[in-house]
Enzyme design. Sequence first.
Site, mmCIF file in Angstrom:
data_model
loop_
_atom_site.group_PDB
_atom_site.id
_atom_site.type_symbol
_atom_site.label_atom_id
_atom_site.label_comp_id
_atom_site.label_asym_id
_atom_site.label_seq_id
_atom_site.Cartn_x
_atom_site.Cartn_y
_atom_site.Cartn_z
ATOM 1 N N HIS A 256 -14.611 -0.806 -3.072
ATOM 2 C CA HIS A 256 -14.652 -0.870 -1.608
ATOM 3 C C HIS A 256 -15.844 -0.049 -1.128
ATOM 4 C CE1 HIS A 256 -10.497 -1.443 -2.908
ATOM 5 N NE2 HIS A 256 -10.367 -2.251 -1.871
ATOM 6 N N LYS B 77 -11.881 -7.456 -7.591
ATOM 7 C CA LYS B 77 -11.890 -7.428 -6.118
ATOM 8 C C LYS B 77 -13.076 -6.591 -5.648
ATOM 9 C CE LYS B 77 -9.509 -5.683 -2.019
ATOM 10 N NZ LYS B 77 -8.466 -4.749 -1.523
ATOM 11 N N ARG C 22 -4.114 3.498 -2.897
ATOM 12 C CA ARG C 22 -5.548 3.582 -2.655
ATOM 13 C C ARG C 22 -6.021 5.032 -2.538
ATOM 14 N NH1 ARG C 22 -7.572 0.345 -4.303
ATOM 15 N NH2 ARG C 22 -7.157 -1.473 -3.015
ATOM 16 N N ARG D 7 -13.479 -13.369 4.962
ATOM 17 C CA ARG D 7 -12.023 -13.199 4.806
ATOM 18 C C ARG D 7 -11.320 -14.555 4.870
ATOM 19 N NH1 ARG D 7 -9.569 -8.253 5.060
ATOM 20 N NH2 ARG D 7 -10.784 -6.449 5.738
ATOM 21 N N ARG E 238 0.860 -1.176 0.000
ATOM 22 C CA ARG E 238 0.000 0.000 0.000
ATOM 23 C C ARG E 238 0.902 1.234 0.000
ATOM 24 N NH1 ARG E 238 -5.193 0.043 2.278
ATOM 25 N NH2 ARG E 238 -4.838 2.286 2.345
#
Length: 298
Positions: free
Chosen positions: A113, A140, A57, A178, A28
Amino acid sequence: MICATVLAEAPKDLERALQSPARCIEARLDPYRGDWRAASELLAKLAQSKVVIATIRSKEEGGLFRGGEEERLGAYLRALEAGPQYVDVELNSEIKEEVVKAKGTSKIILSVHDFSGTPPLATLKSWADAAVGAGADVVKIATTARSWEDNFALLSLIGSAQKPTVAFAMGPLGLLSRVFAPLMGAPFTYAALDKPAAPGQLPYGAMEAIYASLGLYSDLKSLGEMRIALDAVDTALMHLLKLRLAICRDMGRLKKSMGLPIYDDVRETEVLKRAGDFRQLFDLVVQMCKAVQVAVEP
């Protein structure tokens, strides 16, 4: 595969990822504030020995990037020069087309997200279809679980899309998805190398402990597989030992506040008796925990 997420604020964070036993690293880079040349060199080294997902991100989807989209695109292009196996960019971002065009040998993860909740299954499927249409090599989708049922909706996406799909729920109620996502065919799930990068993200060692307990590291055929399994089990053991020391630290603080003695010979004898063949090892662990209790401030 467990992908260990590192929030890379400086080169030392990427160096720590390089030294970790994790076989997959999500780098990240949105909080990165260091020299980008150093970051590129370390990303290239990571990609030579591990699977790397480079991510910058956006703030809108939970990231820490401070600049505008043009600046973020420049950061993605620098990351791509390092040759990561994957690059993750948001499906709804303005720069996704440019990132897809520049991907080179890297595969593109187009992600969504949702921190507000989990929409109906039809909406989730439309997001997956849109990602495939926009050039995703991997889809994703991460939403926020408001009920246990949200986990099942997300897990149902895995295997139903035209491309490999990572789908799970964030937050405390999302733990189930998860853990089960890779067991149901997702190419990877995510865990925290250090501090969590998203709500409900478990430590890397905790995830390895779960999968080891489920028997994922049994029936091994090659020396390489066995070494990977040993690294995973070692990581799980270290996580559990850290947890034991943390509990002992709290116990020592409580004992001191109540005026109780730190040492309890009867309890220690019981623990060592239960250890059986591992008595010698547990004797060392008990001594470490006693030292932690002595040192703690009340």
